[in-house]
Structure formats: C-alpha cells, structure tokens
Design an enzyme around this catalytic site. Structure first.
Site, mmCIF file in Angstrom:
data_model
loop_
_atom_site.group_PDB
_atom_site.id
_atom_site.type_symbol
_atom_site.label_atom_id
_atom_site.label_comp_id
_atom_site.label_asym_id
_atom_site.label_seq_id
_atom_site.Cartn_x
_atom_site.Cartn_y
_atom_site.Cartn_z
ATOM 1 N N THR A 145 23.845 16.811 57.844
ATOM 2 C CA THR A 145 25.022 16.033 57.494
ATOM 3 C C THR A 145 26.084 16.898 57.154
ATOM 4 O O THR A 145 27.244 16.869 57.957
ATOM 5 C CB THR A 145 24.483 14.948 57.272
ATOM 6 O OG1 THR A 145 23.205 13.724 57.490
ATOM 7 C CG2 THR A 145 25.809 14.179 57.129
ATOM 8 N N VAL A 224 28.001 23.455 47.500
ATOM 9 C CA VAL A 224 27.539 21.417 47.601
ATOM 10 C C VAL A 224 26.060 21.710 47.548
ATOM 11 O O VAL A 224 26.152 20.539 47.535
ATOM 12 C CB VAL A 224 28.635 21.406 48.591
ATOM 13 C CG1 VAL A 224 30.095 21.291 47.952
ATOM 14 C CG2 VAL A 224 28.085 21.759 50.018
ATOM 15 N N ALA A 225 25.581 22.543 47.448
ATOM 16 C CA ALA A 225 24.262 22.486 47.645
ATOM 17 C C ALA A 225 23.310 21.874 46.748
ATOM 18 O O ALA A 225 23.491 20.902 45.638
ATOM 19 C CB ALA A 225 23.482 23.759 48.823
ATOM 20 N N ARG A 226 22.880 22.912 45.760
ATOM 21 C CA ARG A 226 21.759 23.278 44.817
ATOM 22 C C ARG A 226 21.900 24.392 43.873
ATOM 23 O O ARG A 226 22.132 25.431 44.676
ATOM 24 C CB ARG A 226 20.284 23.235 44.681
ATOM 25 C CG ARG A 226 19.910 21.420 44.851
ATOM 26 C CD ARG A 226 20.756 20.317 43.576
ATOM 27 N NE ARG A 226 19.594 19.231 44.326
ATOM 28 C CZ ARG A 226 20.767 18.313 44.661
ATOM 29 N NH1 ARG A 226 22.140 18.372 45.276
ATOM 30 N NH2 ARG A 226 20.801 16.575 45.081
ATOM 31 N N ASP A 250 30.339 23.290 43.117
ATOM 32 C CA ASP A 250 30.023 21.192 42.553
ATOM 33 C C ASP A 250 28.433 21.651 42.122
ATOM 34 O O ASP A 250 28.278 20.641 41.430
ATOM 35 C CB ASP A 250 29.725 20.931 43.684
ATOM 36 C CG ASP A 250 30.288 19.102 43.362
ATOM 37 O OD1 ASP A 250 31.164 19.048 42.853
ATOM 38 O OD2 ASP A 250 29.143 18.777 43.772
ATOM 39 N N GLU A 255 22.898 21.825 34.103
ATOM 40 C CA GLU A 255 23.988 20.650 34.705
ATOM 41 C C GLU A 255 23.879 19.760 33.168
ATOM 42 O O GLU A 255 22.542 18.956 33.286
ATOM 43 C CB GLU A 255 23.609 19.472 35.715
ATOM 44 C CG GLU A 255 24.276 20.602 36.491
ATOM 45 C CD GLU A 255 24.444 19.829 38.384
ATOM 46 O OE1 GLU A 255 24.058 18.569 38.403
ATOM 47 O OE2 GLU A 255 24.871 20.283 39.147
ATOM 48 N N HIS A 274 29.946 18.179 39.756
ATOM 49 C CA HIS A 274 28.459 17.981 41.121
ATOM 50 C C HIS A 274 29.022 16.429 41.410
ATOM 51 O O HIS A 274 28.200 15.634 41.616
ATOM 52 C CB HIS A 274 26.965 17.605 40.322
ATOM 53 C CG HIS A 274 25.997 17.728 41.476
ATOM 54 N ND1 HIS A 274 24.924 18.281 40.450
ATOM 55 C CD2 HIS A 274 26.252 17.423 42.695
ATOM 56 C CE1 HIS A 274 24.648 18.247 42.439
ATOM 57 N NE2 HIS A 274 25.177 17.850 43.166
ATOM 58 N N ALA A 277 30.293 14.422 46.366
ATOM 59 C CA ALA A 277 29.735 13.140 47.325
ATOM 60 C C ALA A 277 30.269 11.831 46.652
ATOM 61 O O ALA A 277 30.214 10.891 47.598
ATOM 62 C CB ALA A 277 28.576 13.278 47.573
HETATM 63 P P1 NDP Z 1 20.096 17.367 55.983
HETATM 64 O O1 NDP Z 1 19.124 17.229 55.822
HETATM 65 O O2 NDP Z 1 20.629 16.665 57.094
HETATM 66 O O3 NDP Z 1 20.188 19.265 56.043
HETATM 67 C C1 NDP Z 1 19.735 20.029 55.762
HETATM 68 C C2 NDP Z 1 19.864 20.973 56.836
HETATM 69 O O4 NDP Z 1 19.794 22.642 56.431
HETATM 70 C C3 NDP Z 1 19.646 21.192 58.096
HETATM 71 O O5 NDP Z 1 20.814 21.715 59.001
HETATM 72 C C4 NDP Z 1 18.284 22.486 57.731
HETATM 73 O O6 NDP Z 1 17.945 23.062 59.325
HETATM 74 C C5 NDP Z 1 18.623 23.933 57.048
HETATM 75 N N1 NDP Z 1 17.308 23.998 56.453
HETATM 76 C C6 NDP Z 1 16.932 23.548 56.100
HETATM 77 N N2 NDP Z 1 15.946 24.716 55.406
HETATM 78 C C7 NDP Z 1 17.033 25.931 55.733
HETATM 79 C C8 NDP Z 1 16.877 27.361 55.243
HETATM 80 N N3 NDP Z 1 15.324 27.796 55.003
HETATM 81 N N4 NDP Z 1 17.963 28.145 55.845
HETATM 82 C C9 NDP Z 1 18.706 27.643 56.808
HETATM 83 N N5 NDP Z 1 19.070 26.557 56.707
HETATM 84 C C10 NDP Z 1 18.089 25.100 56.438
HETATM 85 O O7 NDP Z 1 20.741 17.274 54.315
HETATM 86 P P2 NDP Z 1 22.570 16.807 53.660
HETATM 87 O O8 NDP Z 1 23.648 18.457 54.836
HETATM 88 O O9 NDP Z 1 22.244 15.922 53.987
HETATM 89 O O10 NDP Z 1 22.179 17.959 52.684
HETATM 90 C C11 NDP Z 1 22.070 19.073 52.952
HETATM 91 C C12 NDP Z 1 21.855 19.212 51.236
HETATM 92 O O11 NDP Z 1 23.270 18.622 50.339
HETATM 93 C C13 NDP Z 1 20.952 18.109 50.108
HETATM 94 O O12 NDP Z 1 19.391 19.082 50.095
HETATM 95 C C14 NDP Z 1 21.199 18.353 48.873
HETATM 96 O O13 NDP Z 1 20.869 19.035 48.028
HETATM 97 C C15 NDP Z 1 22.870 18.669 48.923
HETATM 98 N N6 NDP Z 1 23.888 18.044 48.549
HETATM 99 C C16 NDP Z 1 25.008 17.934 47.879
HETATM 100 C C17 NDP Z 1 25.580 16.801 47.544
HETATM 101 C C18 NDP Z 1 26.829 17.272 46.302
HETATM 102 O O14 NDP Z 1 27.357 15.968 45.709
HETATM 103 N N7 NDP Z 1 27.296 17.906 46.386
HETATM 104 C C19 NDP Z 1 25.771 15.926 48.135
HETATM 105 C C20 NDP Z 1 24.403 16.223 49.504
HETATM 106 C C21 NDP Z 1 23.663 15.909 49.431
HETATM 107 P P3 NDP Z 1 17.690 22.700 60.210
HETATM 108 O O15 NDP Z 1 18.957 21.971 60.727
HETATM 109 O O16 NDP Z 1 17.273 23.302 61.327
HETATM 110 O O17 NDP Z 1 16.450 21.421 60.356
HETATM 111 C C1 7N6 Z 2 25.460 11.765 44.043
HETATM 112 C C2 7N6 Z 2 24.843 12.674 45.109
HETATM 113 C C3 7N6 Z 2 23.011 14.526 46.560
HETATM 114 O O1 7N6 Z 2 22.144 15.665 46.600
HETATM 115 O O2 7N6 Z 2 23.442 15.957 45.166
HETATM 116 C C4 7N6 Z 2 23.614 14.695 45.348
HETATM 117 O O3 7N6 Z 2 23.209 13.232 46.796
HETATM 118 C C5 7N6 Z 2 23.952 14.093 44.402
HETATM 119 C C6 7N6 Z 2 26.408 10.405 43.987
#
Ligand code: NDP
Ligand code: 7N6
Length: 308
Positions: A145, A224-226, A250, A255, A274, A277
């Site tokens: 996403t 913006v992941a973890r 982020d 944290e 953080h 989102a």
């Molecule tokens: P999705 O599940 O939609 O997408 C995750 C993507 O990561 C997929 O394309 C997947 O591959 C890929 N992936 C998984 N494992 C690996 C790997 N080992 N190497 C390379 N690519 C990999 O998740 P979102 O996009 O919704 O969110 C991703 C992450 O972002 C969340 O899990 C969260 O930790 C973080 N996040 C942070 C936010 C913030 O506030 N900073 C807000 C929301 C999320 P494939 O497509 O092939 O399955």
């Molecule tokens: C908080 C979103 C997630 O994984 O890290 C983000 O979705 C937090 C609003």
C-alpha cells in the site's frame, strides 16, 4: 463468529479520538464502548486496539489500528483461536504524501531554510547543492500500500522509480522490481531509498552497513517502516562518516527517541515522531475496516486483513 460487542481499547487513543470512532461505528447493530486496562473479554468481543494486551486472547477477534502488527504474538493468537486483523490498506495517501514531503525538503533544501528562519538568517545554499526530484532515482523497498503510493507519486514527479518486493511482481510506474536478495544492486544508484516493509524476521536489520555502503554518497535514506529494519549503529556511522547525504526518519528503535540520541543533532536528518500516517480522518478509515469485517463475520465469511 458472533460479535456481541465492539470494545475500543484506550490505547487506540494514540491514533484518533476514541469518541470519534465510537460515533463512526454507531450504525452497527452491536454496542460499541471504550475499555481500559483491567477489563476482561469474552468470545463475543471484538477489540479495536493500538497495542496488544494479554487479556485480548480471550476475545473472538482483535483489530489492530496499525498496518504493522510486529508487536503482536501471532503464534499466541493462533493457539488461542483469536482472530487478529491489521489496518494495512488505509495508508496509501498519508504516508506517501509525507515521503514526498521529505524528498522535496532534501532536494529543495527546505529543512535548511526552516532552520534558518528560526534564527532570522537570510542565506541560501551553495549553487551546487539544490537539485530537482525530476530525473532522480528513488528505490522503494516494499511495494505494498505505502510503497505503491510512493512509487505512483514519484513517477508523477518525473522520478526514475525502482523497487524491491518479495514476489518481484511488476508494479505500475516502477521501472524495475528487484527481489530482496538484490537489495544492494537496487540501491547502488538511487538518490533516495525509501523503506516501506513490515518488520519481520526477514526485514529486521535489512539495512545494514553493507546496504548503506552500497548507497551513493549523495543518497538519502527514508524510513517510514519500523526502526529495527535499519541497524542503528550502521546508520549513525554512515551519517557521522558522511557516507550518505542524510536521512528522513519516522520510525525509531526506541519511541519516543531519547533526548540525548545522536540523531537529533544532524541538520541533514529530518525527523518526525512516528506520525507519517496521522490524519484527521483516521477514525473513519478504521471504522470502514471494522464495519466491513463485522458484516463479514456476521455472514460467516473470512475477515479481511486477517494476519493470525
Ligand atoms: P503492505 O503489506 O501493503 O506491503 C508490504 C510490502 O513489503 C509488500 O510489497 C511486500 O512484498 C514487502 N515485503 C515484505 N517482506 C519483504 C522483504 N523481506 N523484502 C522486501 N519486501 C518485503 O504494507 P503497508 O504498505 O501497508 O505497510 C508497510 C509497513 O509500513 C507496515 O508493516 C508498518 O510497519 C509500516 N507503517 C508505518 C507507518 C508510519 O506511520 N510510519 C504507517 C503504516 C505502516 P510483496 O508485495 O511481494 O508481498
Ligand atoms: C498510527 C499508524 C502503522 O503501522 O506505524 C503505523 O500503521 C502507525 C496512526
């Protein structure tokens, strides 16, 4: 699954005002109420929460209001038979827009000018420093996403977009999709590397000294992941040695980030607490997911976004 109550755990207040979610769910035929620590749960309960609690394992279904569910013990959920769903799918605008902001800050030097404004300093960067995003390469690691939202926007800005995902499947607007074993090659000519993967055993420490070394000296890392997707010491060394140009962060290893953490001190590091989102309609996005799944549960169908 028979849902008799939706309990919104107090921790969800970290993402949105709880009364707003309660109001957004009021059209459902089941009662919706705020719960606090100390509450017990039963087989008719759905709990909407930010963080895990031991007591949730007695409920029927837990909905996490984040996309990341790395804090939840999925094996315990599977063992107890409690369903766990996450909130992936709702961050396709918020987080990518934040990422475009970081990229624009670095290219157009806005972070420098904001700092100068505080000191009432009228000065501009040296001639060779500002650049345009157009024509620059961004490598988006994780093309779900968030990653696809970043890729689409970067493509629209005229950037050269490559990416990394497990499947290697193509994505619109992404010129080349690499697999995780090709990460070094994927980043080696990128001006920006954007991390949008979940934190899993496979991604913990994914960005280590070798990956940072593979990035060009004028490249920026965006996380913006973890926090734990990046090796903390490796990033701090890369910044101290100027082997990369900077970073936008982020998500952190701890944290809130402690006040004495070295990251705070870098002009070429842009930090947000953080909140990439955060948006004033987060409660509505969560309500949409919960409503859909309550209806599915009542029809005896499988839950969307089920992760355990
Ligand atoms: P999705 O599940 O939609 O997408 C995750 C993507 O990561 C997929 O394309 C997947 O591959 C890929 N992936 C998984 N494992 C690996 C790997 N080992 N190497 C390379 N690519 C990999 O998740 P979102 O996009 O919704 O969110 C991703 C992450 O972002 C969340 O899990 C969260 O930790 C973080 N996040 C942070 C936010 C913030 O506030 N900073 C807000 C929301 C999320 P494939 O497509 O092939 O399955
Ligand atoms: C908080 C979103 C997630 O994984 O890290 C983000 O979705 C937090 C609003």
């Amino acid at each position: 699954m028979d849902i008799e109550r939706i309990a919104v755990h107090e921790s969800a207040g970290q993402a949105f005002p709880i009364p707003a979610l309660v109001e957004s769910l009021s059209s459902l035929s089941v009662p919706v109420e705020r719960t606090t620590d100390g509450e017990t749960y039963g087989p008719g309960d759905c709990v909407v929460t930010f963080s895990p609690r031991e007591a949730f394992l007695d409920a029927a279904w837990i909905h996490g209001v984040r996309a990341g569910y790395d804090e939840f013990d999925t094996a315990a959920y599977e063992a107890s038979g409690t369903a766990l769903t996450n909130s992936t799918g709702i961050h396709g605008d918020t987080v990518p827009e934040t990422v475009v902001g970081y990229l624009t800050m670095f290219a157009r030097r806005l972070h420098v000018y904001r700092d100068q404004q505080r000191e009432r300093v009228w000065d501009h960067e040296a001639y060779e420093v500002p650049f345009t995003l157009t024509g620059e390469r961004v490598c988006v690691v994780g093309l779900g996403t968030i990653g696809q939202g970043v890729a689409r926007r970067a493509d629209a800005l005229g950037m050269d977009v490559v990416g990394v995902r497990r499947s290697g499947d193509p994505v619109d607007g992404v010129e080349r999709v690499y697999t995780p074993d090709e990460l070094g090659a994927a980043v080696d000519d990128a001006r920006f590397v954007v991390l949008a993967v979940p934190l899993t055993d496979a991604t913990e420490g994914l960005v280590d000294a070798a990956v940072l070394d593979a990035m060009p000296a004028d490249a920026y890392l965006v996380n913006v992941a973890r926090g734990d997707v990046v090796v903390e010491e490796a990033l701090l060394s890369a910044l101290a040695d100027e082997s990369i140009a900077g970073a936008a962060i982020d998500a952190y290893w701890e944290e809130p980030l402690p006040e004495d953490h070295p990251l705070w001190g870098y002009e070429n590091v842009v930090m947000s607490p953080h909140c990439a989102a955060f948006t004033n309609h987060y409660h509505e996005d969560i309500a949409g997911l919960v409503r859909e799944n309550v209806e599915r549960a009542m029809r005896g169908e499988s839950l969307r976004n089920r992760v355990a």
